[in-house]
Enzyme design. Structure first.
Site, PDB file in Angstrom:
ATOM      1  N   GLU A  31      21.721  26.300  23.971  1.00 16.61           N
ATOM      2  CA  GLU A  31      21.332  26.423  25.377  1.00 16.61           C
ATOM      3  C   GLU A  31      21.077  27.876  25.785  1.00 16.61           C
ATOM      4  OE1 GLU A  31      23.473  23.633  28.131  1.00 16.61           O
ATOM      5  OE2 GLU A  31      24.776  23.425  26.394  1.00 16.61           O
ATOM      6  N   SER A 157      23.248  20.026  27.937  1.00 17.69           N
ATOM      7  CA  SER A 157      21.824  19.975  28.264  1.00 17.69           C
ATOM      8  C   SER A 157      21.088  18.839  27.556  1.00 17.69           C
ATOM      9  CB  SER A 157      21.131  21.311  27.940  1.00 17.69           C
ATOM     10  OG  SER A 157      21.523  22.290  28.855  1.00 17.69           O
ATOM     11  N   TYR A 223      14.678  20.460  32.322  1.00 16.51           N
ATOM     12  CA  TYR A 223      14.228  21.845  32.390  1.00 16.51           C
ATOM     13  C   TYR A 223      12.717  22.069  32.350  1.00 16.51           C
ATOM     14  CZ  TYR A 223      19.147  22.583  31.345  1.00 16.51           C
ATOM     15  OH  TYR A 223      20.514  22.559  31.390  1.00 16.51           O
ATOM     16  N   ARG A 262      30.370  20.514  37.467  1.00 19.64           N
ATOM     17  CA  ARG A 262      29.535  19.354  37.795  1.00 19.64           C
ATOM     18  C   ARG A 262      29.976  18.173  36.958  1.00 19.64           C
ATOM     19  NH1 ARG A 262      24.510  20.186  35.418  1.00 19.64           N
ATOM     20  NH2 ARG A 262      24.740  18.249  34.249  1.00 19.64           N
ATOM     21  N   ASP A 264      28.869  14.273  35.753  1.00 20.68           N
ATOM     22  CA  ASP A 264      27.760  13.330  35.649  1.00 20.68           C
ATOM     23  C   ASP A 264      28.286  11.906  35.549  1.00 20.68           C
ATOM     24  OD1 ASP A 264      26.102  15.525  35.671  1.00 20.68           O
ATOM     25  OD2 ASP A 264      25.942  15.637  33.486  1.00 20.68           O
ATOM     26  N   GLU A 277      30.403  12.970  31.729  1.00 19.82           N
ATOM     27  CA  GLU A 277      30.912  14.247  31.247  1.00 19.82           C
ATOM     28  C   GLU A 277      31.168  15.214  32.399  1.00 19.82           C
ATOM     29  OE1 GLU A 277      28.054  17.018  29.343  1.00 19.82           O
ATOM     30  OE2 GLU A 277      26.644  15.345  29.470  1.00 19.82           O
ATOM     31  N   ASN A 279      30.795  19.342  33.280  1.00 17.50           N
ATOM     32  CA  ASN A 279      30.168  20.600  32.893  1.00 17.50           C
ATOM     33  C   ASN A 279      30.883  21.737  33.604  1.00 17.50           C
ATOM     34  OD1 ASN A 279      27.398  19.664  31.541  1.00 17.50           O
ATOM     35  ND2 ASN A 279      27.826  18.352  33.286  1.00 17.50           N
ATOM     36  N   GLY A 283      24.013  24.632  34.774  1.00  9.29           N
ATOM     37  CA  GLY A 283      22.826  25.461  34.916  1.00  9.29           C
ATOM     38  C   GLY A 283      22.658  26.003  36.321  1.00  9.29           C
TER      39      GLY A 283
END
Length: 318
Positions: A31, A157, A223, A262, A264, A277, A279, A283
């Site tokens: 990443e 990612s 992205y 974050r 998900d 998951e 994070n 990002g």
């Protein structure tokens, strides 16, 4: 928060920092390119708030030597470099405070299998899964679950991820995922809506619903693609939105995370939520989700960066 109050916070932080911030970015992980983008965006935000910062690429051998002259670090590293706890441990050895989660929480959150085991133990819903090896029963896994998603357990990612509907696809996806880490898992596919919930301090921000024509929210959808749809308000009833936020916060807390991050989540067609998951260094690019959620909560990108920094300074004092 008014602009005057935000400026006051920036001035207070500048005095508390006792010098420039070491902004860690880049690194060696898959990443890396996203981290460079995140780091540049954070750098510009700090600059806009008159907070001095120096960008330090941890891919360079002398990064730790350079960091040692600072008092505080803003971590904008994604993937293994910044999210597995190693960088945090190095910073603690030399007495630097830093943004985000600590060593243990970072390591746990980075390992999706470890995370899911924690959630199962405390009855937080997450899709069923199995760890994959060369000798896995590809046919049996597909017979049991039909469709699965293959994930490197310690990558982010959506790198190395793939969906499989047959034993052949599953075996091939495993081989493709192996280069991204020694631990690969197959997770039962949840058909339905995907959401993400940003956490800032001890509060969940407005959830975002993700819609993509890519089959799932993969690297390209995150992205590159311009047709990914980010829906906020997310369209849930007030009751379901609160349920989603509380589930995300419980997942975040269960791993010991702090500062920001974050979570998900999938929602199946019957309305049940399933954790995917956590994070710990999400990002911070133009396509990124935490800035979108912060904007929905009334925070600009620069205000968000300031808040993350403020939380870490407060944590360092405790």
């Amino acid at each position: 928060m008014s602009n005057e109050m935000i400026n006051d916070v920036a001035q207070l932080l500048a005095s508390q920092l006792q010098g420039p911030v070491a902004l860690l970015l880049g690194g060696h992980s898959a990443e890396r390119e996203i981290s460079l983008q995140s780091g540049e965006a954070v750098y510009q935000a700090l600059k806009a708030k008159n907070i001095a910062a120096e960008k330090i690429d941890t891919k360079n051998d002398d990064w730790l030597e350079r960091v040692a002259k600072f008092k505080h670090a803003f971590i904008a590293l994604h993937g293994g470099d910044g999210e597995n706890g190693n960088v945090q441990a190095e910073l603690e050895k030399i007495g630097l405070s830093y943004t985000g989660s600590g060593v243990a929480a970072s390591a746990k959150a980075m390992d999706k299998v470890h995370c899911k085991k924690i959630w199962e133990k405390i009855n937080l819903s997450t899709p069923s899964f199995v760890e994959l090896t060369e000798d896995s029963d590809w046919v049996g896994i597909i017979q049991q679950w039909g469709t699965v998603i293959i994930k490197p357990a310690t990558e982010g990612s959506s790198i190395g991820m793939a969906v499989a509907n047959t034993a052949e696809q599953l075996a091939a996806a495993y081989q493709q995922a192996k280069p991204y880490g020694s631990l690969v898992m197959a997770e039962q596919w949840v058909s339905g809506a995907e959401f993400t919930v940003a956490i800032l301090g001890d509060k969940p921000l407005p959830p975002i619903k993700l819609e993509t024509d890519h089959g799932f929210y993969n690297y390209d959808a995150k992205y590159i693609a311009e047709d990914t749809r980010y829906i906020c308000p997310c369209g849930l009833s007030a009751e379901k939105e609160q349920e989603l936020q509380q589930l995300a916060l419980a997942a975040f807390d269960s791993v010991g995370c702090k500062g920001w991050g974050r979570v998900d989540v999938m929602q199946n067609e019957q309305g049940q939520f399933y954790l995917l998951e956590v994070n710990t260094v999400p990002g911070m690019t133009s396509h990124s989700l935490v800035p979108m959620a912060a904007k929905a909560a009334g925070l600009s990108f620069a205000d968000l960066v300031l808040k993350i920094l403020q939380l870490s300074i407060a944590e360092a004092k405790n």
